[in-house]
Structure formats: C-alpha cells, structure tokens
Design an enzyme around this catalytic site. Structure first.
Site, PDB file in Angstrom:
ATOM      1  N   GLY A 154      27.861   1.034  16.730  1.00  0.00           N
ATOM      2  CA  GLY A 154      27.302   1.606  15.501  1.00  0.00           C
ATOM      3  C   GLY A 154      26.026   0.890  15.109  1.00  0.00           C
ATOM      4  CB  VAL A 155      22.657   0.870  16.001  1.00  0.00           C
ATOM      5  CG1 VAL A 155      23.122  -0.237  16.930  1.00  0.00           C
ATOM      6  CG2 VAL A 155      22.515   2.191  16.749  1.00  0.00           C
ATOM      7  CE  LYS A 181      35.658   1.611  -2.447  1.00  0.00           C
ATOM      8  NZ  LYS A 181      34.702   0.723  -1.788  1.00  0.00           N
TER       9      LYS A 181
HETATM   10  P1  NAD Z   1      25.951   4.166   8.472  1.00  0.00           P
HETATM   11  O1  NAD Z   1      26.532   5.522   8.292  1.00  0.00           O
HETATM   12  O2  NAD Z   1      24.526   3.911   8.111  1.00  0.00           O
HETATM   13  O3  NAD Z   1      26.113   3.700  10.009  1.00  0.00           O
HETATM   14  C1  NAD Z   1      27.266   3.922  10.757  1.00  0.00           C
HETATM   15  C2  NAD Z   1      26.804   4.244  12.182  1.00  0.00           C
HETATM   16  O4  NAD Z   1      27.948   4.320  13.007  1.00  0.00           O
HETATM   17  C3  NAD Z   1      26.062   5.574  12.273  1.00  0.00           C
HETATM   18  O5  NAD Z   1      24.828   5.396  12.955  1.00  0.00           O
HETATM   19  C4  NAD Z   1      27.034   6.454  13.063  1.00  0.00           C
HETATM   20  O6  NAD Z   1      26.361   7.406  13.877  1.00  0.00           O
HETATM   21  C5  NAD Z   1      27.774   5.424  13.889  1.00  0.00           C
HETATM   22  N1  NAD Z   1      29.077   5.854  14.384  1.00  0.00           N
HETATM   23  C6  NAD Z   1      30.013   6.629  13.770  1.00  0.00           C
HETATM   24  N2  NAD Z   1      31.081   6.784  14.564  1.00  0.00           N
HETATM   25  C7  NAD Z   1      30.818   6.075  15.689  1.00  0.00           C
HETATM   26  C8  NAD Z   1      31.548   5.847  16.887  1.00  0.00           C
HETATM   27  N3  NAD Z   1      32.758   6.377  17.102  1.00  0.00           N
HETATM   28  N4  NAD Z   1      30.996   5.060  17.833  1.00  0.00           N
HETATM   29  C9  NAD Z   1      29.772   4.506  17.656  1.00  0.00           C
HETATM   30  N5  NAD Z   1      29.030   4.721  16.534  1.00  0.00           N
HETATM   31  C10 NAD Z   1      29.557   5.488  15.584  1.00  0.00           C
HETATM   32  O7  NAD Z   1      26.937   3.178   7.702  1.00  0.00           O
HETATM   33  P2  NAD Z   1      26.691   1.650   7.323  1.00  0.00           P
HETATM   34  O8  NAD Z   1      26.308   1.572   5.901  1.00  0.00           O
HETATM   35  O9  NAD Z   1      25.842   1.017   8.375  1.00  0.00           O
HETATM   36  O10 NAD Z   1      28.179   1.085   7.416  1.00  0.00           O
HETATM   37  C11 NAD Z   1      28.756   0.725   8.666  1.00  0.00           C
HETATM   38  C12 NAD Z   1      30.112   0.074   8.426  1.00  0.00           C
HETATM   39  O11 NAD Z   1      29.939  -1.080   7.609  1.00  0.00           O
HETATM   40  C13 NAD Z   1      31.125   0.939   7.697  1.00  0.00           C
HETATM   41  O12 NAD Z   1      32.418   0.629   8.179  1.00  0.00           O
HETATM   42  C14 NAD Z   1      31.000   0.512   6.260  1.00  0.00           C
HETATM   43  O13 NAD Z   1      32.195   0.745   5.532  1.00  0.00           O
HETATM   44  C15 NAD Z   1      30.756  -0.991   6.445  1.00  0.00           C
HETATM   45  N6  NAD Z   1      30.075  -1.636   5.316  1.00  0.00           N
HETATM   46  C16 NAD Z   1      28.826  -1.239   4.934  1.00  0.00           C
HETATM   47  C17 NAD Z   1      28.188  -1.891   3.879  1.00  0.00           C
HETATM   48  C18 NAD Z   1      26.806  -1.507   3.434  1.00  0.00           C
HETATM   49  O14 NAD Z   1      26.216  -2.269   2.646  1.00  0.00           O
HETATM   50  N7  NAD Z   1      26.233  -0.414   3.900  1.00  0.00           N
HETATM   51  C19 NAD Z   1      28.840  -2.953   3.221  1.00  0.00           C
HETATM   52  C20 NAD Z   1      30.107  -3.356   3.653  1.00  0.00           C
HETATM   53  C21 NAD Z   1      30.709  -2.679   4.706  1.00  0.00           C
END
Ligand code: NAD
Length: 349
Positions: free
Chosen positions: A183-184, A81
C-alpha cells in the site's frame, strides 16, 4: 438480541450514544470508551454496514483502540469513535452532517471528532458549523493547525521503522535496508519517499496501478505482485493498506525480521501476536507506530498549536517502541501484548 453491555467488545465503555435524525436520515453511533485522560477523541467513519450490530461492534472496537492510541501517544485525550450508518449508495448530505454536528454538540465536549474512512476535511467544515468539538479541518498554510494527517503519520511510521532497524538489525541508517511496502497511498507513499531519501532498497505493491508506477519511479522501487508482497525476502515488511493482514498463514510465509507499518488493526485474530513472536519477528504495535496523525489532529483541537510541539511528540514514537521491545524481550511476551498492558495502565484499567 444481545444487549450492548453483553457484547464481547463492550469493555466497560463509559457511554455508547445512539442518534437518529429522521429529517436528514442520519443514523449514527458514538462510542466513548474512556475520558480518563481527557475528551474522547477519534474520527467518525461513514460506512454501509450489513446490519446495526455490525456498526455497534465496529464503533466499540475502534473507540477502545483510540483510547490506547491516544494514551500511548502521550496526549491528554481519551478514546472515542463515531460511525454513521450509510445506506447502500453511501449518500451523504450537508443536512446529515449538520445533524451529526448537533449530535456531537449535545455531548458537550465528551467526544471530539475528525475524519475517518468515508469522511473528508470538507465534511469536518460542515460539522464545524454546529460544534467546536471537531478537528482535522483543512488549512492552506502548512505551518498552521489542521490539514491532512497522512504525511504526519508517514513520518511517525518512518521513524518507527528506523528504530526497528536499529533495534533488530543494529543498523544506524536505512542505507541498503530492504523494505517491502504493502500500500503506497497517503501513508505508504510518504513512508516510501522518506525511506528512499535514506537509501533504503524498496519493493512495493498497491492495487492502484497508476499510484504504484508514480511511487516506484519516485522512490526507485521494484514493483511486486499483490499476492507476492507479503512473502518477499526483505529486512522489513511494512503494511500500509488494509487491516487483518497478519493471519496464521501469512505470518508463516513472512520472510522478514521486522513488521512495522501504519495500517490499523494488523492482526487478524487474537493469538496472531504470539505466532509472530514465536517466529522471532519484531513487531511494531500498529496504534503506537501510526499515532502521528492523531498527534497533529489532537493538538489542533487542544489549541495553542505549534508545529514544533507536534514534531517533538512524533519524535517520542521510536522511544516508546524501543521501550516496548525491550520489555517484550525481557518478559518473553509479544510486543502487542506489552503495548496493550502499558496503554491499559495509562487509562486506569
Ligand atoms: P490511502 O487510501 O491513502 O492508501 C491506502 C493504499 O492502499 C491505497 O493506495 C490503496 O490502493 C492501497 N490498497 C488497498 N488495498 C490494497 C491491497 N489489497 N494491496 C495493496 N494495496 C492496497 O489510506 P492511508 O491514509 O494511506 O491509510 C493507510 C492505512 O493506514 C489504513 O489502514 C489506515 O487506517 C491507516 N492509518 C492512516 C492514518 C492517516 O493519517 N492517514 C493514520 C493512522 C492509520
């Protein structure tokens, strides 16, 4: 001052590289936890840290996590990382990205980067000008390598949720199964869409009101308050926003049979996995259920990419989860601990 070797998260990293480029202002750390299975792959985070040691601790934890994630996804990739230590204003310039690209190139393929928090696919294009050891590049053609990993991750999480419903609830379909989603965004929104298509009953919460309204309408979901979503009486709680949400108090307040979602590092502290297990709640280890994004990114880097290969590998996620749950039940040991043990075996630790 504590030496890197003595930090609690050091875990015999193969290498920790520190980079500084005074001209561009780049300050970065690249952690290479393990190359046992292949080049150490994991994104680079662009973040403002309180101090240098916070950045080093973050890189050590994240790179070990990538070793486990890549191994459990069956990828011929090790774990690493990067973090870029941004200033308070988080100013990122093409010169900094070029310097980061040169730093990665200097490692000769030991480390492969992609996007993470604070980095976009456009930033990967800048890095690509200096090194070929980068993936997560944008693509216009959905059948070609690259692109946003979010929709892939959402599919893997959806398949994992279905496997959990089958394992714990004996349910062959998601029809009428109640899932509370925190979280959506990219991942959670995709999970909501896939679940809604299978007739699941959804309750959602997100800090972004416009996004919440859009997904609620699309998926026919009820909207819960932010502080209510973890106590909603449902079959499944699916965390897809922040890490460290499973704490002593929040675990005690859960009213579900299953926790399965895509957020990284869901447990706040060691011991929380045991608390969840003691409450009889089935847990899908985060780095196993959310690996589909890295599967797409990893195969993009390894070359000879085909969409069907990506989908076949994503289809293994529910099988791996089921294997973990069976072992967890047989040994009366939390699933998170079983998963760590399996991953350590795969990387020869
Ligand atoms: P994103 O930023 O698109 O979505 C995150 C959502 O969570 C946003 O809509 C945000 O408004 C909401 N949010 C933030 N704080 C919040 C709270 N306290 N309560 C409710 N909602 C809240 O991010 P993502 O890419 O969808 O990633 C989401 C999670 O999944 C993260 O933890 C990320 O590390 C993990 N993840 C993502 C991927 C990927 O491919 N994008 C892969 C592995 C893990």
């Amino acid at each position: 001052m504590t030496a890197i070797w003595d930090l609690p998260d050091y875990d015999a990293h193969e290498a920790v590289h520190l980079f500084e480029d005074r001209e561009s202002g780049l300050k970065a750390v690249i952690g290479v936890h393990s190359t046992h299975l292949g080049p150490a792959a994991g994104g680079t985070r662009f973040w403002h840290y309180a101090d240098n040691s916070a950045a080093i601790t973050d890189v050590l934890r994240l790179s070990r996590g990538m070793s486990y994630k890549n191994a459990m996804a069956g990828l011929p990739l090790g774990g690493g990382k990067g973090v870029v230590l941004a200033d308070e204003a988080r100013i990122k310039t093409p010169e900094m990205l070029a310097a980061l690209g040169r730093a990665i190139e200097s490692l000769g393929g030991q480390y492969v980067t992609a996007e993470d928090v604070g980095m976009s696919d456009g930033d990967m294009v800048e890095i690509r000008k200096q090194t070929r050891h980068v993936a997560g590049l944008p693509t216009e053609d959905p059948a070609k390598a690259g692109g946003d990993p979010g929709p892939f991750t959402a599919r893997g999480v959806f398949l994992g949720i279905k496997a959990a419903a089958k394992f714990r609830l004996g349910s062959e379909t998601m029809d009428g199964v109640h899932v509370a989603i925190q979280g959506v965004g990219s991942v959670g929104g995709g999970v909501a869409e896939l679940l809604a298509k299978e007739g699941a009953k959804l309750t959602i919460a997100d800090i972004d009101d416009a996004r919440t309204a859009e997904i609620a309408e699309m998926a026919g979901a009820r909207v819960a308050a932010l502080d209510e979503i973890m106590t909603v009486k449902a079959d499944i709680f699916s965390p897809n926003a922040l890490g460290a949400i499973l704490t002593k108090d929040s675990i005690a307040a859960l009213d579900v049979a299953i926790v399965a979602g895509g957020a990284n590092n869901q447990m706040a502290r060691p011991g929380d996995e045991q608390r969840l297990f003691d409450r009889g709640i089935l847990y899908a280890p985060d780095y196993v259920i959310n690996a589909a994004g890295i599967i797409n990114v990893g195969l993009e880097y390894l070359g000879d990419y085909s969409r069907s290969d990506v989908m076949e590998r994503i289809a293994i996620i529910p099988e791996r989860l089921t294997e973990i749950w069976q072992q967890s039940e047989a040994e009366k040991t939390p699933a998170a601990i079983i998963a760590d043990r399996m991953a350590q075996q795969l990387i020869g630790r």
